[in-house]
Design a protein around this motif. Structure first.
Motif, PDB file in Angstrom:
ATOM      1  N   PHE A  49      15.739  34.622 -28.153  1.00 47.49           N
ATOM      2  CA  PHE A  49      16.813  34.916 -27.213  1.00 47.49           C
ATOM      3  C   PHE A  49      16.787  36.389 -26.828  1.00 47.49           C
ATOM      4  N   THR A  50      16.678  37.274 -27.823  1.00 46.55           N
ATOM      5  CA  THR A  50      16.692  38.717 -27.575  1.00 46.55           C
ATOM      6  C   THR A  50      15.536  39.130 -26.675  1.00 46.55           C
ATOM      7  N   LYS A  51      14.355  38.580 -26.916  1.00 43.89           N
ATOM      8  CA  LYS A  51      13.177  38.899 -26.103  1.00 43.89           C
ATOM      9  C   LYS A  51      13.409  38.504 -24.644  1.00 43.89           C
ATOM     10  N   ASN A  52      13.879  37.272 -24.416  1.00 44.15           N
ATOM     11  CA  ASN A  52      14.109  36.805 -23.044  1.00 44.15           C
ATOM     12  C   ASN A  52      15.237  37.568 -22.371  1.00 44.15           C
ATOM     13  N   TYR A  53      16.333  37.801 -23.087  1.00 39.86           N
ATOM     14  CA  TYR A  53      17.458  38.539 -22.515  1.00 39.86           C
ATOM     15  C   TYR A  53      17.028  39.952 -22.142  1.00 39.86           C
ATOM     16  N   THR A  54      16.284  40.616 -23.010  1.00 36.43           N
ATOM     17  CA  THR A  54      15.841  41.987 -22.746  1.00 36.43           C
ATOM     18  C   THR A  54      14.931  42.042 -21.523  1.00 36.43           C
ATOM     19  N   GLU A  55      14.016  41.080 -21.401  1.00 34.16           N
ATOM     20  CA  GLU A  55      13.127  41.033 -20.223  1.00 34.16           C
ATOM     21  C   GLU A  55      13.939  40.915 -18.935  1.00 34.16           C
ATOM     22  N   GLU A  76      17.447  35.777  -9.234  1.00 30.92           N
ATOM     23  CA  GLU A  76      16.039  36.126  -9.074  1.00 30.92           C
ATOM     24  C   GLU A  76      15.172  35.433 -10.121  1.00 30.92           C
ATOM     25  N   ASP A  77      15.718  35.247 -11.310  1.00 34.92           N
ATOM     26  CA  ASP A  77      14.979  34.603 -12.388  1.00 34.92           C
ATOM     27  C   ASP A  77      15.974  33.807 -13.214  1.00 34.92           C
ATOM     28  N   ALA A  78      15.579  32.642 -13.690  1.00 36.84           N
ATOM     29  CA  ALA A  78      16.473  31.794 -14.475  1.00 36.84           C
ATOM     30  C   ALA A  78      15.690  31.156 -15.616  1.00 36.84           C
ATOM     31  N   ARG A  79      16.297  31.151 -16.795  1.00 35.84           N
ATOM     32  CA  ARG A  79      15.678  30.547 -17.972  1.00 35.84           C
ATOM     33  C   ARG A  79      16.747  29.787 -18.746  1.00 35.84           C
ATOM     34  N   TYR A  80      16.300  28.768 -19.468  1.00 38.91           N
ATOM     35  CA  TYR A  80      17.241  28.002 -20.285  1.00 38.91           C
ATOM     36  C   TYR A  80      16.621  27.603 -21.613  1.00 38.91           C
ATOM     37  N   MET A  81      17.490  27.425 -22.597  1.00 40.32           N
ATOM     38  CA  MET A  81      17.093  26.892 -23.891  1.00 40.32           C
ATOM     39  C   MET A  81      17.962  25.665 -24.112  1.00 40.32           C
ATOM     40  N   GLN A  82      17.322  24.541 -24.427  1.00 40.96           N
ATOM     41  CA  GLN A  82      18.082  23.313 -24.611  1.00 40.96           C
ATOM     42  C   GLN A  82      17.466  22.517 -25.751  1.00 40.96           C
ATOM     43  N   GLY A  83      18.305  22.076 -26.665  1.00 39.85           N
ATOM     44  CA  GLY A  83      17.818  21.263 -27.767  1.00 39.85           C
ATOM     45  C   GLY A  83      18.830  21.193 -28.893  1.00 39.85           C
TER      46      GLY A  83
END
Length: 157
Positions: A28-34, A67-74
């Motif tokens: 999460f931290t890696k993706n949020y920081t990017e 501009e960019d969208a990501r999700y985590m689901q599970g």
């Protein structure tokens, strides 16, 4: 002997769960920081116990366009962030359910939560904490006992 083995297995399970949770938080931290490096980020969440929990990160430009969208689901700690296609250039504050027909219900709820979060933050408000599933269960049990106690004493609520 069996009791000691049970305690050891529970302790090992706790440590493994903790380590895997740490790996997920690191992801999460890696993706949020990017995304944060590129601009502001709206976060949407849809926690769940028995269904897939969903977390959305939407990177916005100065016009609140995605501009960019990501999700985590599970349902497990093995979930990782994946890109969301089809939201680019949409204004987050203008998105409706009709714009999100290509996505599953949990993902739609998380995106709409991100929209709500953006509105609250932009108006100077504070985001309410979503209670954990355990806290929801505790509150339900407490309410049951309160209503039973009130009925015994002739008090209606």
């Amino acid at each position: 002997m069996f009791f000691i083995l049970l305690i050891v297995l529970a302790a090992i399970g706790f440590v493994v769960q903790h380590l895997l949770g740490w790996v997920q938080i690191k992801n999460f931290t890696k993706n949020y920081t990017e995304l944060r490096y590129k601009g502001k980020v709206a976060i949407g969440r849809r926690p769940s116990v028995f269904k897939s929990g969903t977390l959305v990160l939407l990177q916005l430009n100065g016009k609140n366009e995605i501009e960019d969208a990501r999700y985590m689901q599970g349902v497990t700690v093995f979930s990782k962030f994946k890109p969301i296609e089809g939201l680019e250039n949409l204004k987050l504050n203008k998105i409706t359910g009709k714009d999100l027909t290509n996505f599953n219900k949990l993902l739609v709820k998380a995106i709409l939560d991100a929209q709500h979060t953006l509105k609250v933050v932009e108006s100077g408000g504070e985001i309410e904490k979503i209670p954990s599933p355990m806290m929801k269960a505790v509150k339900k049990v407490n309410n049951i006992f309160k209503s039973e106690r009130g009925m015994k004493h002739g008090v209606r609520r």
